[in-house]
Motif scaffolding. Sequence first.
Motif, PDB file in Angstrom:
ATOM      1  N   ARG A  27      51.118  18.340  25.930  1.00 46.66           N
ATOM      2  CA  ARG A  27      50.183  17.821  24.999  1.00 46.66           C
ATOM      3  C   ARG A  27      50.655  16.930  23.828  1.00 46.66           C
ATOM      4  NH1 ARG A  27      45.969  22.090  23.132  1.00 46.66           N
ATOM      5  NH2 ARG A  27      44.350  20.639  23.760  1.00 46.66           N
ATOM      6  N   TRP A  46      42.494   7.649  28.701  1.00 47.56           N
ATOM      7  CA  TRP A  46      41.829   8.562  29.442  1.00 47.56           C
ATOM      8  C   TRP A  46      42.814   9.491  29.941  1.00 47.56           C
ATOM      9  CZ3 TRP A  46      37.597   6.471  33.404  1.00 47.56           C
ATOM     10  CH2 TRP A  46      36.516   5.902  32.815  1.00 47.56           C
ATOM     11  N   ASN A  54      38.542  17.520  34.850  1.00 45.62           N
ATOM     12  CA  ASN A  54      37.899  16.848  33.898  1.00 45.62           C
ATOM     13  C   ASN A  54      38.625  15.628  33.250  1.00 45.62           C
ATOM     14  OD1 ASN A  54      39.899  17.430  32.156  1.00 45.62           O
ATOM     15  ND2 ASN A  54      38.720  19.581  31.618  1.00 45.62           N
ATOM     16  N   SER A  56      39.318  13.558  29.823  1.00 47.81           N
ATOM     17  CA  SER A  56      39.735  13.492  28.332  1.00 47.81           C
ATOM     18  C   SER A  56      39.363  12.014  27.893  1.00 47.81           C
ATOM     19  CB  SER A  56      40.755  14.178  27.591  1.00 47.81           C
ATOM     20  OG  SER A  56      40.679  15.470  28.042  1.00 47.81           O
ATOM     21  N   ALA A  64      37.111  11.644  20.605  1.00 49.11           N
ATOM     22  CA  ALA A  64      37.528  12.054  21.690  1.00 49.11           C
ATOM     23  C   ALA A  64      36.473  13.076  22.533  1.00 49.11           C
ATOM     24  CB  ALA A  64      38.971  13.134  21.617  1.00 49.11           C
ATOM     25  N   VAL A  66      35.697  15.340  26.235  1.00 50.69           N
ATOM     26  CA  VAL A  66      35.855  15.872  27.504  1.00 50.69           C
ATOM     27  C   VAL A  66      34.774  15.729  28.292  1.00 50.69           C
ATOM     28  CG1 VAL A  66      36.968  17.592  28.798  1.00 50.69           C
ATOM     29  CG2 VAL A  66      37.900  17.304  26.461  1.00 50.69           C
TER      30      VAL A  66
END
Length: 90
Positions: A27, A46, A54, A56, A64, A66
Amino acid sequence: MDASDPDQYLRGAPELVIEVKSPSNTRRQLQELAALCLANGALEFWIVDPDASNVSVVRAEGSAVVYASGSCIPLAPFRGGELAVDEIFG
């Protein structure tokens, strides 16, 4: 390209950067890469997550969102329209 010095590295970032998330991405790494790209001219960053199906989307102004199956990503910064998330994973 014409303004670039052929003996130098390209500077800046493309308007849209797309990173496909993999098990080796942390992350923190993704956050740092997004911050770097957005600070150097990208309009959106992205993160495509094939496992979660998905996308983000981090925008230069700091928002931000999702987007999951059944939703569409607005492409306003790129001359409009939208991209269905299902088309990415279809």
